[in-house]
Design an enzyme around this catalytic site. Structure first.
Site, short mmCIF file in Angstrom:
data_model
loop_
_atom_site.label_atom_id
_atom_site.label_comp_id
_atom_site.label_asym_id
_atom_site.label_seq_id
_atom_site.Cartn_x
_atom_site.Cartn_y
_atom_site.Cartn_z
N HIS A 157 -5.36 -21.70 -17.68
CA HIS A 157 -3.92 -21.41 -17.64
C HIS A 157 -3.21 -22.15 -18.77
O HIS A 157 -3.75 -23.08 -19.36
CB HIS A 157 -3.32 -21.85 -16.30
N LYS A 161 1.08 -25.71 -16.73
CA LYS A 161 0.80 -25.49 -15.29
C LYS A 161 0.69 -26.83 -14.57
O LYS A 161 0.03 -27.75 -15.03
CB LYS A 161 -0.48 -24.67 -15.11
P1 NAD Z 1 8.36 -22.59 -13.94
O1 NAD Z 1 8.36 -24.09 -13.91
O2 NAD Z 1 8.49 -21.91 -15.25
O3 NAD Z 1 9.51 -22.01 -12.97
C1 NAD Z 1 9.87 -22.59 -11.75
C2 NAD Z 1 11.38 -22.51 -11.67
O4 NAD Z 1 11.80 -22.91 -10.35
C3 NAD Z 1 12.09 -23.44 -12.68
O5 NAD Z 1 13.06 -22.71 -13.41
C4 NAD Z 1 12.73 -24.50 -11.79
O6 NAD Z 1 13.92 -25.04 -12.33
C5 NAD Z 1 12.99 -23.68 -10.53
N1 NAD Z 1 13.25 -24.52 -9.35
C6 NAD Z 1 12.69 -25.70 -8.98
N2 NAD Z 1 13.24 -26.15 -7.84
C7 NAD Z 1 14.14 -25.22 -7.46
C8 NAD Z 1 15.04 -25.11 -6.36
N3 NAD Z 1 15.10 -26.04 -5.40
N4 NAD Z 1 15.85 -24.01 -6.28
C9 NAD Z 1 15.81 -23.03 -7.24
N5 NAD Z 1 14.98 -23.11 -8.32
C10 NAD Z 1 14.16 -24.17 -8.41
O7 NAD Z 1 6.99 -22.17 -13.23
P2 NAD Z 1 6.28 -20.72 -13.23
O8 NAD Z 1 5.23 -20.68 -14.28
O9 NAD Z 1 7.31 -19.66 -13.17
O10 NAD Z 1 5.51 -20.80 -11.82
C11 NAD Z 1 6.18 -21.07 -10.61
C12 NAD Z 1 5.18 -21.09 -9.45
O11 NAD Z 1 4.62 -19.78 -9.28
C13 NAD Z 1 3.99 -22.02 -9.67
O12 NAD Z 1 3.63 -22.60 -8.42
C14 NAD Z 1 2.89 -21.09 -10.15
O13 NAD Z 1 1.59 -21.58 -9.89
C15 NAD Z 1 3.19 -19.87 -9.31
N6 NAD Z 1 2.69 -18.59 -9.82
C16 NAD Z 1 2.21 -17.73 -8.90
C17 NAD Z 1 1.80 -16.47 -9.28
C18 NAD Z 1 1.36 -15.48 -8.22
O14 NAD Z 1 1.01 -14.33 -8.56
N7 NAD Z 1 1.40 -15.85 -6.94
C19 NAD Z 1 1.85 -16.09 -10.63
C20 NAD Z 1 2.36 -17.00 -11.56
C21 NAD Z 1 2.79 -18.25 -11.14
#
Ligand code: NAD
Length: 271
Positions: A157, A161
């Site tokens: 990744h 991450k």
């Molecule tokens: P990222 O850090 O780019 O985005 C997360 C966002 O959430 C940030 O903008 C952050 O400011 C915001 N955030 C944090 N606390 C918050 C709150 N209390 N209220 C509102 N917003 C809040 O991360 P990302 O790459 O977008 O990934 C996010 C999560 O999704 C990770 O856990 C990742 O592993 C997971 N993910 C899952 C899949 C899937 O298919 N299930 C795919 C990609 C990523």
């Protein structure tokens, strides 16, 4: 038919932005709003402008109560603590929740399960159709091959991450263990270093690589004597997860309370 109102929590993150683009492009739904954590630079900005599109006429807020109360479905790819909080609000207001966040503690998973008694929650470590087929194949190949084939899972990744191994690698490990009818937690070997000695039979190894902007690569290796089967999925763009999450939201809005998997959304059986 009224459009389904969908909100995005964490709307300015990598996944949040991909989700905004998918919702804006989808005819059958209406963007209900987006939130970010307190103090985020994007607060107050127009949701369309956040993703470089026409203004949507709705600004980013830090008020999940108001968003979840006014939405039919919420897409949540944030942090483990935030997702547990959002699940409680979804249960309170009866919105369904599509929770893609990984790295939740057992207590946080339990909070999600409690919330799912009051509303429909789809929980998946990976919302790509391709990865969910990989999960099915892993379960099947694992059931077909005996313990003389060693199972190793390798994932890569992007450099930012937060958790390792990825939630998808863990789900693949669970699927491999299910195929063999063994307990994944006792079979798992998470990374190796130093004088590890020979590999023990029946173990499932996991290795995590990090770098660049890789959206997510996963390979399950079944290594026998003189032959090897490798099942690989490579995500080219996180739009695949966003499309899957939106598909899950459209599926979940008329479902009774419960904790659903992405296999439920796709109509796959667990065989
Ligand atoms: P990222 O850090 O780019 O985005 C997360 C966002 O959430 C940030 O903008 C952050 O400011 C915001 N955030 C944090 N606390 C918050 C709150 N209390 N209220 C509102 N917003 C809040 O991360 P990302 O790459 O977008 O990934 C996010 C999560 O999704 C990770 O856990 C990742 O592993 C997971 N993910 C899952 C899949 C899937 O298919 N299930 C795919 C990609 C990523």
């Amino acid at each position: 038919m009224p459009k389904i109102k969908i909100g995005v929590v964490g709307c300015c993150g990598r996944m949040g932005r991909a989700l905004l683009r998918e919702i804006i492009a989808e005819e059958g739904c209406q963007l209900a709003g987006g939130t970010e954590r307190g103090g985020h630079d994007c607060l107050g900005q127009d949701l369309g402008a956040v993703v470089g599109l026409e203004p949507a006429g709705i600004n980013v807020t830090d008020d999940p109560d108001a968003l979840i109360q006014g939405a039919d479905a919420i897409l949540d790819f944030t942090t483990a603590a935030a997702t547990a909080l959002h699940a409680g609000l979804a249960a309170r207001y009866g919105a369904c929740l599509i929770a893609g966040t990984t790295g939740l503690t057992p207590d946080q998973e339990n909070e999600i399960a409690q919330a799912a008694r009051k509303t429909a929650i789809v929980r998946a470590a990976n919302m790509s159709v391709g990865v969910n087929i990989l999960l099915q194949l892993t379960r099947q190949v694992s059931a077909l091959l005996g313990e003389d084939f060693d199972i190793e899972i390798v994932e890569m990744h992007h450099r930012d991450k937060a958790d390792a191994p990825s939630g998808t690698a863990l789900a693949l490990g669970e699927a491999a263990a299910e195929g063999r009818n063994i307990d994944f937690k006792t079979a798992a070997i998470r990374g190796r270093d130093g004088l590890t000695g020979p590999r023990l039979p029946g173990k499932i190894g996991l290795a995590a690589l990090r770098g660049g902007n890789v959206a997510g690569d996963h390979t399950v290796i079944f290594a026998g004597s003189d032959e090897r089967i490798e099942l690989t999925h490579k995500a080219g763009d996180r739009a695949i997860f966003a499309r899957g999450a939106l598909r899950a939201a459209l599926w979940a809005t008329d479902k009774p309370p419960g904790l659903y998997s992405f296999a439920d959304v796709l109509g796959f059986t667990n065989t």
